[in-house]
Write a protein that holds these residues in place. Structure first.
Motif, PDB file in Angstrom:
ATOM      1  N   GLY A 132       0.796  -1.180  -0.026  1.00  0.00           N
ATOM      2  CA  GLY A 132       0.031   0.414  -0.081  1.00  0.00           C
ATOM      3  C   GLY A 132       0.873   1.411  -0.025  1.00  0.00           C
ATOM      4  N   ILE A 133      -0.022   2.235   0.454  1.00  0.00           N
ATOM      5  CA  ILE A 133       0.298   3.626  -0.027  1.00  0.00           C
ATOM      6  C   ILE A 133       0.538   4.236   1.818  1.00  0.00           C
ATOM      7  CG2 ILE A 133       1.147   6.621  -1.220  1.00  0.00           C
ATOM      8  CD1 ILE A 133      -0.651   5.068  -2.652  1.00  0.00           C
ATOM      9  N   HIS A 134       1.950   4.829   1.901  1.00  0.00           N
ATOM     10  CA  HIS A 134       1.564   5.681   3.636  1.00  0.00           C
ATOM     11  C   HIS A 134       2.313   6.922   3.996  1.00  0.00           C
ATOM     12  CE1 HIS A 134       2.120   1.450   5.297  1.00  0.00           C
ATOM     13  NE2 HIS A 134       2.738   0.761   4.166  1.00  0.00           N
ATOM     14  N   SER A 135       1.841   7.050   4.955  1.00  0.00           N
ATOM     15  CA  SER A 135       1.711   8.398   5.390  1.00  0.00           C
ATOM     16  C   SER A 135       1.631   9.200   4.184  1.00  0.00           C
ATOM     17  CB  SER A 135       3.028   9.191   5.694  1.00  0.00           C
ATOM     18  OG  SER A 135       4.279   8.286   5.160  1.00  0.00           O
ATOM     19  N   ILE A 136       0.060   9.006   3.421  1.00  0.00           N
ATOM     20  CA  ILE A 136      -0.946  10.451   2.492  1.00  0.00           C
ATOM     21  C   ILE A 136      -0.873  11.130   3.504  1.00  0.00           C
ATOM     22  CG2 ILE A 136      -3.074  10.796   1.514  1.00  0.00           C
ATOM     23  CD1 ILE A 136      -2.461   7.639   1.420  1.00  0.00           C
ATOM     24  N   PRO A 137      -0.824  12.260   3.155  1.00  0.00           N
ATOM     25  CA  PRO A 137      -0.766  13.646   3.007  1.00  0.00           C
ATOM     26  C   PRO A 137      -2.738  14.457   4.017  1.00  0.00           C
ATOM     27  CG  PRO A 137       0.070  14.084   1.690  1.00  0.00           C
ATOM     28  CD  PRO A 137      -0.446  12.391   1.670  1.00  0.00           C
ATOM     29  N   LYS A 138      -2.436  15.012   5.363  1.00  0.00           N
ATOM     30  CA  LYS A 138      -3.409  15.345   5.716  1.00  0.00           C
ATOM     31  C   LYS A 138      -4.823  16.353   4.653  1.00  0.00           C
ATOM     32  CE  LYS A 138      -4.767  12.578   9.041  1.00  0.00           C
ATOM     33  NZ  LYS A 138      -5.062  11.264   9.444  1.00  0.00           N
ATOM     34  N   ALA A 139      -5.803  16.396   4.320  1.00  0.00           N
ATOM     35  CA  ALA A 139      -6.222  16.693   3.498  1.00  0.00           C
ATOM     36  C   ALA A 139      -6.605  18.055   4.596  1.00  0.00           C
ATOM     37  CB  ALA A 139      -8.096  16.708   3.635  1.00  0.00           C
ATOM     38  N   SER A 140      -6.835  19.502   2.825  1.00  0.00           N
ATOM     39  CA  SER A 140      -6.346  21.326   3.712  1.00  0.00           C
ATOM     40  C   SER A 140      -7.269  21.566   2.867  1.00  0.00           C
ATOM     41  CB  SER A 140      -5.218  21.430   3.088  1.00  0.00           C
ATOM     42  OG  SER A 140      -4.635  21.701   2.533  1.00  0.00           O
ATOM     43  N   LEU A 141      -8.141  22.188   3.360  1.00  0.00           N
ATOM     44  CA  LEU A 141      -8.999  22.946   2.761  1.00  0.00           C
ATOM     45  C   LEU A 141      -8.507  24.871   3.083  1.00  0.00           C
ATOM     46  CD1 LEU A 141     -12.064  21.219   3.623  1.00  0.00           C
ATOM     47  CD2 LEU A 141     -11.622  21.906   0.840  1.00  0.00           C
ATOM     48  N   PHE A 142      -9.081  25.665   2.000  1.00  0.00           N
ATOM     49  CA  PHE A 142      -8.741  26.965   2.397  1.00  0.00           C
ATOM     50  C   PHE A 142      -7.190  26.839   3.731  1.00  0.00           C
ATOM     51  CE2 PHE A 142     -13.252  25.871   1.157  1.00  0.00           C
ATOM     52  CZ  PHE A 142     -13.111  26.168  -0.123  1.00  0.00           C
ATOM     53  N   GLY A 143      -6.666  26.877   3.390  1.00  0.00           N
ATOM     54  CA  GLY A 143      -5.809  26.993   3.968  1.00  0.00           C
ATOM     55  C   GLY A 143      -5.714  26.578   5.150  1.00  0.00           C
ATOM     56  N   MET A 144      -6.556  25.431   6.517  1.00  0.00           N
ATOM     57  CA  MET A 144      -6.269  25.047   6.952  1.00  0.00           C
ATOM     58  C   MET A 144      -6.724  23.308   6.803  1.00  0.00           C
ATOM     59  SD  MET A 144     -10.712  25.425   8.903  1.00  0.00           S
ATOM     60  CE  MET A 144     -11.106  24.953   8.149  1.00  0.00           C
ATOM     61  N   THR A 145      -5.377  23.018   7.712  1.00  0.00           N
ATOM     62  CA  THR A 145      -5.013  21.294   7.545  1.00  0.00           C
ATOM     63  C   THR A 145      -6.329  20.417   8.386  1.00  0.00           C
ATOM     64  OG1 THR A 145      -3.174  21.413   6.886  1.00  0.00           O
ATOM     65  CG2 THR A 145      -3.216  19.450   7.641  1.00  0.00           C
ATOM     66  N   LEU A 146      -6.530  19.690   8.106  1.00  0.00           N
ATOM     67  CA  LEU A 146      -7.603  18.851   8.693  1.00  0.00           C
ATOM     68  C   LEU A 146      -7.034  17.608   9.711  1.00  0.00           C
ATOM     69  CD1 LEU A 146     -10.576  18.297   6.372  1.00  0.00           C
ATOM     70  CD2 LEU A 146     -10.562  20.316   7.897  1.00  0.00           C
ATOM     71  N   VAL A 147      -7.226  17.579  10.344  1.00  0.00           N
ATOM     72  CA  VAL A 147      -6.551  17.016  11.299  1.00  0.00           C
ATOM     73  C   VAL A 147      -6.812  15.606  12.242  1.00  0.00           C
ATOM     74  CG1 VAL A 147      -4.437  16.523  12.944  1.00  0.00           C
ATOM     75  CG2 VAL A 147      -3.523  18.634  11.611  1.00  0.00           C
ATOM     76  N   SER A 148      -8.439  16.790  12.975  1.00  0.00           N
ATOM     77  CA  SER A 148      -8.498  15.471  14.279  1.00  0.00           C
ATOM     78  C   SER A 148     -10.025  14.934  13.437  1.00  0.00           C
ATOM     79  CB  SER A 148      -9.262  16.818  14.764  1.00  0.00           C
ATOM     80  OG  SER A 148     -10.337  17.378  14.285  1.00  0.00           O
ATOM     81  N   PRO A 149     -10.475  13.686  13.896  1.00  0.00           N
ATOM     82  CA  PRO A 149     -11.933  12.907  13.302  1.00  0.00           C
ATOM     83  C   PRO A 149     -12.818  13.986  13.400  1.00  0.00           C
ATOM     84  CG  PRO A 149     -10.764  11.920  15.066  1.00  0.00           C
ATOM     85  CD  PRO A 149      -9.804  13.478  15.198  1.00  0.00           C
ATOM     86  N   ARG A 150     -12.885  14.853  14.384  1.00  0.00           N
ATOM     87  CA  ARG A 150     -13.746  15.956  14.038  1.00  0.00           C
ATOM     88  C   ARG A 150     -14.444  16.268  12.542  1.00  0.00           C
ATOM     89  NH1 ARG A 150     -14.920  19.704  18.035  1.00  0.00           N
ATOM     90  NH2 ARG A 150     -15.547  18.291  19.927  1.00  0.00           N
ATOM     91  N   SER A 151     -12.679  17.255  12.074  1.00  0.00           N
ATOM     92  CA  SER A 151     -12.872  18.037  11.053  1.00  0.00           C
ATOM     93  C   SER A 151     -12.805  16.702   9.976  1.00  0.00           C
ATOM     94  CB  SER A 151     -11.694  18.816  10.832  1.00  0.00           C
ATOM     95  OG  SER A 151     -10.482  17.743  10.759  1.00  0.00           O
ATOM     96  N   TYR A 152     -13.147  15.809   9.841  1.00  0.00           N
ATOM     97  CA  TYR A 152     -13.133  14.631   8.800  1.00  0.00           C
ATOM     98  C   TYR A 152     -14.312  14.516   9.216  1.00  0.00           C
ATOM     99  CZ  TYR A 152      -8.633  14.556   7.556  1.00  0.00           C
ATOM    100  OH  TYR A 152      -7.334  15.074   6.325  1.00  0.00           O
ATOM    101  N   TYR A 153     -15.267  14.340   9.784  1.00  0.00           N
ATOM    102  CA  TYR A 153     -16.452  13.808  10.095  1.00  0.00           C
ATOM    103  C   TYR A 153     -17.433  15.011   9.468  1.00  0.00           C
ATOM    104  CZ  TYR A 153     -21.226  13.354  11.986  1.00  0.00           C
ATOM    105  OH  TYR A 153     -22.570  12.806  12.049  1.00  0.00           O
ATOM    106  N   PHE A 154     -17.332  16.698   9.886  1.00  0.00           N
ATOM    107  CA  PHE A 154     -17.589  17.080   8.589  1.00  0.00           C
ATOM    108  C   PHE A 154     -17.593  17.782   7.709  1.00  0.00           C
ATOM    109  CE2 PHE A 154     -18.046  19.050  12.839  1.00  0.00           C
ATOM    110  CZ  PHE A 154     -19.468  19.367  13.751  1.00  0.00           C
TER     111      PHE A 154
END
Lengths: 310, 286
Positions: A136-158
């Protein structure tokens, strides 16, 4: 109608509000998976509504996931571009193969998409330089939207919740519109619709592409959320999960897979202590649904509604 | 070169006959009931576990153990048809979902009873046999020989017995058969039992050669599916020709280009075959 609006407001409030009340990362994690499942299962539901069970849908999610990952990691594209690109690529793929694949129906379409799905997964496994093979592929960068990086599960939940909501509304919108009426007429009497000037193939290809689009987007969210991709997340058995969610929820409306996902995604977690019985309960649930609940939970609710709320 | 070709063909035929056993049962069940039996691989797995328990655990002699396993899997198939599939017959989608459910249940039952580890069945036949310039493992030859006996028996059953002829009549035209007094329920149960026996036999025969574990049925199921699509869903001659062809082609590709290429080619051919000729090589147009 007022009751209905109140219920709608309540549902939205609960869906948006609970992660602030239950501040538990693990439960939020289940919430993310649930929301992703809703998008993929509602997409599959679109195909089921036109009477074509596409087994390749799980591999389509993989296509979206790998597309987004590779665009971000190899080409350095921002998530904001990679995300829609993953949906569009899968939609384009579906639109290209659709005219050939959708000429066959029923069992043959099932078998055809089964072979396609297995073939795609095999490419993920064997083309190691691009897809990383079985490691597989490891350490895929976190998503970032409009300058803010989504890190917490809660942000991904939204993020996932927004996608789930859009997928659901798209499904409802399509099947309530004039296009939906044509699609239903194709199920009822294809020659008659054709005699009215409808080209059945192009309508079916359009649904295939839309279902592929949302499945691809769900794959992208999944990839950046988990940060790790491997081919076995996209095999036949992942499709079975989406299918079980549909059958138990009810395949007759997009509400079915939503209820199915809410009910079934947490199930493996509830049965964690009795792991070997997890799969058995899954199988037995599916068996019971097919034999005794042919229209799923939605059918059951409708029946209850007719009896108690005239 | 000649020796190599002979070796490739022999290897292909010995795997091919097992594919034929699997594909015949799968296609028989589809042809008569329109059930895409996703649980077919689990019937194979059941046959393998049965023979492992009988000949390993209870130390039965090998041949009686195989026969008993075949009968047990046949009974399992008949029970599945009577208790479950008979309720949804006629609805292709529900039949497919039900078969998936059965497949999940059987796999998980095997997991609960036997655990996830790969176990070995006793190996009754060992050594190699020289056939001209080619060499075949004796156990493979044994599997091939028994499979051929079973295939001949199946052929005679379909063509010489009353039940077999009734089955073919139902496959060709269910309404006409019913008009002539053939009871569909009986035929459905018999077809499911016979199809299951063929899968169980394949599993029981292969158990000593491969290892036995709950998920072992997935690969043979996939092969059966490829064969059946190539040969035409519901076509018995198509299953035989398709099975032997797949065995030989795989053996050739695996020898020359590696097994990944072989698998990819198989999928590509399947996709092309359905897209161009959905009824298969030997199938009839619906």
């Amino acid at each position: 109608m007022r009751l209905r609006n109140a219920a709608l407001v309540a549902i939205v409030a609960v869906a948006v509000g609970w992660p602030f009340v239950v501040e538990n990362r693990y439960i939020t994690h289940i919430g993310v998976l649930m929301a992703i499942s809703i998008s993929t299962s509602v997409s599959l539901n679109m195909m089921l509504r036109i009477g074509q069970l596409s087994i390749a849908q799980a591999a389509f999610m993989g296509l979206g996931a790998y597309t987004s990952t590779l665009l971000v990691m190899r080409l350095g594209l921002p998530f904001l571009l990679a995300f829609p690109a993953s949906g569009l690529l899968v939609a384009a793929f579906a639109a290209v193969i659709g005219p050939i694949f959708l000429r066959v129906k029923g069992v043959y379409f099932v078998l055809l998409t089964f072979a396609l799905g297995e073939g795609i997964v095999l490419v993920f496994q064997e083309w190691v330089s691009l897809f990383g093979g079985n490691n597989g592929i490891h350490s895929i960068p976190k998503a970032s939207l409009f300058g803010m990086t989504l890190v917490s599960p809660r942000s991904y939940y939204f993020l996932a919740l927004a996608l789930a909501a859009v997928t659901f509304l798209a499904a409802v919108g399509i099947f309530r519109s004039a296009v939906g009426a044509v699609l239903d007429s194709l199920n009822e009497n294809e020659p008659l619709s054709q005699s009215l000037g409808v080209n059945p193939l192009s309508y079916r290809v359009a649904v295939f592409a839309v279902a592929g689009f949302f499945t691809g987007l769900a794959g992208s969210v999944y990839a950046h959320y988990t940060g790790f991709l491997s081919p076995d997340a996209f095999t036949f058995w992942s499709l079975v999960d989406m299918l079980v969610i549909n059958v138990i929820g009810g395949i007759g409306s997009p509400l079915g897979p939503v209820l199915g996902a809410i009910l079934l995604v947490p199930l493996p977690e509830l049965l964690r202590d009795v792991r070997q019985y997890q799969m058995l309960s899954y199988g037995l649930l599916l068996l019971t649904a097919v034999l005794f609940l042919p229209s799923g939970i939605v059918g059951l609710l409708r029946k209850l509604q007719r009896r108690w709320l005239p | 070169m000649l020796a190599l070709s002979l070796q490739i063909v022999l290897n292909g035929l010995t795997t091919g006959v097992v594919y034929v056993l699997m594909a015949l049962g799968f296609t028989l069940i589809f042809g008569i009931m329109r059930v895409v039996n996703f649980a077919h691989g689990e019937l194979y797995m059941a046959g393998a576990f049965a023979v492992t328990v009988l000949s390993g655990g209870l130390s039965w002699p090998h041949l009686p153990a195989i026969l008993a396993s075949v009968v047990l899997v046949g009974l399992l198939g008949a029970a599945l048809q009577r208790l479950l599939f008979s309720r949804v017959i006629g609805n292709e989608f529900n039949c497919m979902i039900l078969a998936l459910a059965v497949s999940i249940c059987l796999q998980s039952l095997a997991l609960i009873v036997f655990g996830p580890d790969e176990i070995g069945a006793p190996r009754p036949v060992t050594g190699v046999v020289h056939l001209g310039p080619a060499v075949i493992p004796a156990d493979r030859l044994f599997v091939g020989a028994v499979a051929i006996v079973l295939l001949v028996a199946f052929y005679l059953f379909l063509n010489k017995t009353r039940l077999g002829l009734m089955m073919r009549a139902v496959a060709q035209d269910p309404e006409m058969a019913a008009l002539h007094g053939v009871r569909p329920n009986l035929i459905h149960t018999a077809a499911f039992a016979v199809g299951s026996m063929l899968a169980g036999a394949a599993g029981a025969l292969m158990a000593p050669i491969y290892t036995v574990f709950p998920y072992m049925g997935e690969l043979p199921m996939m092969k059966a599916f490829i064969v059946v699509v190539l040969g035409g869903l519901g076509s018995l001659p198509g299953a035989v020709i398709g099975g032997l062809m797949l065995g030989i082609v795989e053996s050739a590709f695996a020898t020359m280009l590696g097994s990944t290429v072989a698998a990819l080619v198989a999928f590509a051919v399947v996709v092309a075959a359905i897209a161009v000729r959905p009824e298969g090589l030997m199938g009839r147009r619906a």
